[in-house]
Scaffold this motif. Structure first.
Motif, PDB file in Angstrom:
ATOM      1  N   ALA A 127       0.817  -1.224   0.000  1.00 30.66           N
ATOM      2  CA  ALA A 127       0.000   0.000   0.000  1.00 30.66           C
ATOM      3  C   ALA A 127       0.848   1.270   0.000  1.00 30.66           C
ATOM      4  O   ALA A 127       0.339   2.355  -0.231  1.00 30.66           O
ATOM      5  N   GLY A 128       2.153   1.126   0.299  1.00 32.21           N
ATOM      6  CA  GLY A 128       3.037   2.296   0.214  1.00 32.21           C
ATOM      7  C   GLY A 128       3.220   3.071   1.500  1.00 32.21           C
ATOM      8  O   GLY A 128       3.469   4.268   1.487  1.00 32.21           O
ATOM      9  N   PRO A 151       1.443   6.545  -2.514  1.00 32.79           N
ATOM     10  CA  PRO A 151       0.353   5.725  -1.974  1.00 32.79           C
ATOM     11  C   PRO A 151      -1.047   6.131  -2.448  1.00 32.79           C
ATOM     12  O   PRO A 151      -1.886   5.256  -2.683  1.00 32.79           O
ATOM     13  N   ASP A 152      -1.286   7.443  -2.609  1.00 36.22           N
ATOM     14  CA  ASP A 152      -2.622   7.846  -3.060  1.00 36.22           C
ATOM     15  C   ASP A 152      -2.840   7.458  -4.522  1.00 36.22           C
ATOM     16  O   ASP A 152      -3.961   7.176  -4.940  1.00 36.22           O
ATOM     17  N   ALA A 155      -3.852   3.894  -4.503  1.00 36.60           N
ATOM     18  CA  ALA A 155      -5.260   3.781  -4.118  1.00 36.60           C
ATOM     19  C   ALA A 155      -6.152   4.051  -5.325  1.00 36.60           C
ATOM     20  O   ALA A 155      -7.107   3.322  -5.588  1.00 36.60           O
ATOM     21  N   VAL A 159      -5.687  -0.223  -5.442  1.00 37.98           N
ATOM     22  CA  VAL A 159      -5.134  -1.001  -4.329  1.00 37.98           C
ATOM     23  C   VAL A 159      -5.828  -0.553  -3.046  1.00 37.98           C
ATOM     24  O   VAL A 159      -5.802   0.630  -2.703  1.00 37.98           O
ATOM     25  N   PHE A 160      -6.443  -1.478  -2.365  1.00 41.43           N
ATOM     26  CA  PHE A 160      -7.140  -1.134  -1.129  1.00 41.43           C
ATOM     27  C   PHE A 160      -6.631  -2.014   0.010  1.00 41.43           C
ATOM     28  O   PHE A 160      -6.508  -3.215  -0.138  1.00 41.43           O
ATOM     29  N   LEU A 161      -6.345  -1.374   1.132  1.00 37.93           N
ATOM     30  CA  LEU A 161      -5.908  -2.129   2.305  1.00 37.93           C
ATOM     31  C   LEU A 161      -6.885  -1.892   3.451  1.00 37.93           C
ATOM     32  O   LEU A 161      -7.070  -0.757   3.892  1.00 37.93           O
ATOM     33  N   ALA A 181     -12.738  11.067  -0.026  1.00 32.23           N
ATOM     34  CA  ALA A 181     -11.814  10.046  -0.515  1.00 32.23           C
ATOM     35  C   ALA A 181     -12.269   9.516  -1.878  1.00 32.23           C
ATOM     36  O   ALA A 181     -11.484   9.424  -2.818  1.00 32.23           O
ATOM     37  N   GLN A 185     -10.218   9.863  -5.467  1.00 30.79           N
ATOM     38  CA  GLN A 185      -9.831   8.740  -6.325  1.00 30.79           C
ATOM     39  C   GLN A 185     -10.371   8.916  -7.735  1.00 30.79           C
ATOM     40  O   GLN A 185      -9.674   8.710  -8.719  1.00 30.79           O
ATOM     41  N   PHE A 241     -15.401   1.961  -2.766  1.00 29.63           N
ATOM     42  CA  PHE A 241     -14.343   2.366  -3.689  1.00 29.63           C
ATOM     43  C   PHE A 241     -14.171   1.370  -4.836  1.00 29.63           C
ATOM     44  O   PHE A 241     -13.521   1.669  -5.812  1.00 29.63           O
TER      45      PHE A 241
END
Ligand SMILES: Nc1ncnc2c1ncn2[C@@H]1O[C@H](COP(=O)(O)OP(=O)(O)OP(=O)(O)O)[C@@H](O)[C@H]1O
Ligand SMILES: [Mg+2]
Lengths: 327, 498
Positions: A127-128, A151-152, A155, A159-161, A181, A185, A241
């Motif tokens: 996720a960074g 990281p954003d 996302a 990529v979702f954590l 958010a 995105q 998301f």
């Protein structure tokens, strides 16, 4: 590359059918006219054209069938996530020592392993999260170098954590956070922002399916939420998301039996041929609800064994001891 | 670590160099000669056509000031100010006598337009259209007094306020037109001898706003004053006096900006509030003076004395401030809770970045019976700034049943800044209940990462967390300004425009 060609071919698949089909029918028609007019030349020409068209038509059909048919063990497909020989240090201590993992679209992978084996570390690096130093190996996401992205950006790419320990953000209403958010995105992907009614409708739907009451969404993000509520809030965001890679870090910890089933149903509802899941857990029970395609055992910063869902049952019976020696 | 480091870097680079109000208006002005003397005091008084008593009052303050020394107890550092190297009076040269707003120098009108201050009498909230053919709705109207350097250039909505009996005008005019009110109240809350800067202000103040709300009147609109320093090397010393007579209510807002310059400029204002029986005054400030550049050069020295006197029983005074500007802020809006059952409130957001120094807080002096006060302070320090909350809560012998609640929270962004809390509490009777809570926290890396993982940029994440942190105070601002203040906070910390 292969992917792109395939997309182009599939994208225009109607046209070859239309053209070859037309040639075949027109050829047959001309041949018929030739027969009626007793003109051998015209009839021969028509027959040739009809044959040519039909060949093209069925040839194209076969090609498409070949293209779409399942191939042996997804070798040619671009993986969604490829972790290759990853080495990671935290504050001068190596935590991951050459970890590899390949996840294809549509697959569900479970990662199990003792406390401190590096499961959360792996998810954070994907996720960074800052503070980790990657000293070797690489991570590819749809063939792109993930480690190069902010990281954003990751996302926004899908990529979702879902965090093992979701944080509280006082003073920021959950609803407001979700919307900020989601729109961030969408903006990063060049999509238009959601209108207020559309957004509210979507959130309400998802919240309802996860048994999350409306007034929880008015409170500060995770502020005063119970452990289970925090986890459900993570699944809510995941559903909202619509990411293509979902990493769930111990989503089952702190959930009671009913909440576990609701959350697992929420996750299952998101399973799709395009989306992959990496489920980190300590308990086989979760895997009864979210049935994995693969199970990996991590110990001391490596994947020490991989198998199918039966591996989880073995672990449940024998514990990690046999694998720790392997590491 | 890395995330915060990056944020801090970014914040340092953008914030202060990105002051949006730093332009200068080119306009002819009339100045008093440089320096301070009795002659200068006389010059100012004469310029304002003041009666003799006012000049006497000023001269007395001036003589007093000569005997005083600059205070040094605040946690702020700055080179010595040469008080003889300043201009004490500057006024835009009027082209002719003005009879309507359309005759104001277009350059000044343009300035206020650029600043987003409505000098024409229009509804201010974007997107709120008055009904076709109808008047803009009452709540949306805001009367503005615009002060450009040392003089007031326009006061709007005067006619409508007059209908309600509310007096809202430049103080220089009030001295001439309502001497009985001014004489009675001026200096009654902040005496001319109060402190170095207040005394200086008493001697040389040039303009400011005057408000009187008669008994039982609820002021029909928000009143606001907009201060703009334009001239070089000019001190701004404005004086505001607000009187809420028995059973009245008024909400007042001040905003401030200044051009971007390399030299420091002095601003030493005095604000006095008087609330009589059952009256309520709500005073809000959005302070955005030029803070200096990213190397700490330039910026406004903001030494301000603000005090409210809850003179009547059941009166209430509430201060709300959003402080984002100035190189140095030295400011303690206070309440004297003289009337029985009176109430004082102080809500503050103080943001410091770059090399800014903030020493701010409040004093709640409980004198009457059953008086109560509430202090909510949110300090945010970034860059290499220093941010101090300094508060005093006292209950005198006769102030039985006094109650205070204080909560001071500080948020640090990065590790080169500092936050300090200096609370003094003094209860001279045993029935007083004082509660004090204080927290200092660093902006959490985990929280920032959480936001970033959900797609927010690093700057958006900082803005979001900070806005959450200050929410309790932001809610105290009049709605129209809360939106503005929220934007201002984001800008002063992230540089995202709009
Ligand atoms: N910031 C850090 N500083 C020092 N050590 C760290 C840091 N983060 C992780 N570690 C260490 O790295 C190792 C792996 O931690 P990680 O959290 O990835 O384990 P895990 O497999 O998720 O464990 P659990 O099952 O308990 O959640 C642990 O030994 C941990 O102490
Ligand atoms: Mg973990």
């Amino acid at each position: 590359m292969v992917q792109t060609i395939r997309n182009i071919l599939v994208g225009v698949q109607v046209w070859p059918f239309a053209i070859t089909g037309f040639v075949a029918i027109a050829g047959a028609f001309i041949a018929l006219i030739g027969a009626f007019a007793s003109s051998l030349d015209v009839m021969e020409f028509g027959k040739a054209a009809a044959g040519f068209g039909a060949m093209g038509f069925f040839g194209w059909l076969l090609f498409l069938i070949a293209l779409r048919s399942p191939r042996p063990e997804g070798k040619k497909m671009t993986a969604l996530l490829e972790v290759k020989d990853l080495q990671v240090r935290v504050e001068d201590r190596e935590i991951l020592h050459g970890l590899s993992l390949t996840v294809n679209p549509g697959e569900v992978h479970a990662i199990m392993g003792p406390n401190g084996s590096g499961k959360s570390t792996l998810s954070h690096v994907i996720a960074g999260k800052p503070g980790y130093e990657v000293t070797g190996g690489q991570i590819l996401f749809r063939g792109e170098d993930l480690l190069e992205m902010a990281p954003d950006e990751r996302a926004a790419k899908g990529v979702f954590l879902a965090f093992q320990y979701p944080v509280e953000i006082p003073g920021v209403a959950t609803m407001n956070f979700l919307r900020t958010a989601l729109n961030a995105q969408r903006k990063a992907r060049g999509e238009s922002e959601y209108s207020t009614p559309d957004f509210l409708k979507k959130v309400r739907e998802v919240a309802k399916s996860l048994n999350i009451p409306q007034d929880m969404l008015k409170r500060g993000v995770n502020v005063g939420f119970s452990g289970g509520e925090k986890k459900r809030n993570e699944i809510l965001q995941m559903a909202l998301f619509e990411p293509s890679l979902c990493i769930l870090d111990e989503m089952d910890s702190g959930l009671d039996i009913d909440a576990l089933r609701i959350a697992a149903d929420g996750v299952n509802a998101l399973r799709s041929p395009e989306r992959a899941m990496v489920v980190i857990t300590h308990y086989q029970r979760l895997l009864n609800y979210i049935v994995p395609d693969y199970v990996h055992v991590m110990a001391k910063g490596r994947v020490v064994k991989s198998g199918d869902k039966h591996l989880a049952l073995e672990l449940e019976a024998a514990g990690y001891a046999p694998f720790e020696h392997a590491a | 670590m890395v995330a915060v480091q990056e944020t801090v870097e970014r914040v340092r680079r953008i914030d202060v160099d990105q002051y949006r109000y730093g332009f200068e208006t080119l306009i002819e002005s009339e100045k008093a000669p440089k320096g301070l003397s009795e002659d200068i005091v006389r010059f100012i008084s004469e310029k304002k056509n003041e009666p003799a008593w006012m000049l006497e009052w000023r001269l007395e303050a001036y003589r007093r000031w000569l005997t005083m020394t600059e205070p040094t107890w605040a946690r702020v550092n700055y080179p010595k100010i040469d008080y003889q190297d300043l201009y004490y009076y500057a006024a835009p040269k009027p082209k002719k006598t003005l009879s309507s707003i359309d005759e104001i120098d277009p350059e000044i009108l343009k300035t206020y337009e650029k600043l987003g201050i409505p000098l024409r009498e229009v509804a201010i909230l974007e997107g709120v259209e008055p009904p076709p053919g109808g008047e803009p709705s009452e709540q949306r109207k805001i009367a503005v007094d615009a002060i450009f350097d040392s003089v007031s250039v326009a006061t709007t909505f005067q006619k409508e306020l007059k209908k309600a009996g509310v007096i809202f005008m430049p103080i220089s005019e009030a001295i001439r037109e309502h001497p009985e009110l001014v004489r009675k109240y001026l200096g009654s809350v902040v005496p001319t001898s109060d402190n170095f800067f207040a005394t200086l202000n008493s001697a040389v103040f040039s303009d400011g706003s005057f408000v009187y709300v008669p008994p039982g009147v609820r002021c029909p609109m928000e009143l606001s004053t907009y201060f703009r320093i334009n001239e070089r090397n000019t001190g701004q010393f404005e004086r505001t006096l607000i009187i809420a007579d028995k059973g009245s209510y008024v909400s007042y807002l001040e905003g401030c900006t200044a051009p971007q310059r390399d030299e420091n400029q002095l601003h030493a204002a005095v604000v006095e509030l008087v609330a009589l029986d059952d009256a309520e005054i709500k005073y809000s400030t959005v302070q955005n003076w030029y803070p200096g550049n990213s190397e700490g050069k330039g910026g406004i020295y903001n030494f301000v004395t603000k005090r409210g006197d809850c003179r009547g029983d059941h009166s209430k005074i509430s201060w709300t401030q959003v402080e984002t500007g100035s190189a140095i802020t030295w400011k303690y809006p206070s309440c004297i809770l003289r009337g029985d059952n009176s109430r004082g409130e102080f809500y503050s957001i103080a943001i410091s970045n770059g090399y800014q120094q903030v020493d701010s807080g409040t004093k709640m002096i409980h004198l009457g019976k059953n008086t109560s006060s509430r202090i909510i302070s949110k300090g945010i320090a970034a860059g290499k700034s220093q941010n101090t909350y300094r508060g005093l809560v006292t209950a005198h012998r006769k102030a039985t049943g006094a109650r205070n609640y204080t909560a001071c929270d500080s948020l640090l962004i990065g590790d080169k800044c500092g936050a300090h809390t200096v609370p003094y509490v003094e209860a001279k009777n045993s029935s007083a209940t004082f509660e004090h809570e204080a927290t200092t926290s660093k902006i959490s890396e985990d929280v920032l990462f959480y936001c970033v993982q959900r797609g927010l940029s690093q700057e958006e994440a900082v803005g979001l967390v900070v806005n959450g942190f200050v929410k309790d105070v932001l809610q105290q601002l009049p709605m129209e300004f809360a939106v503005e203040a929220q934007k201002l906070i984001s800008i002063s910390l992230e540089g995202s425009v709009g």
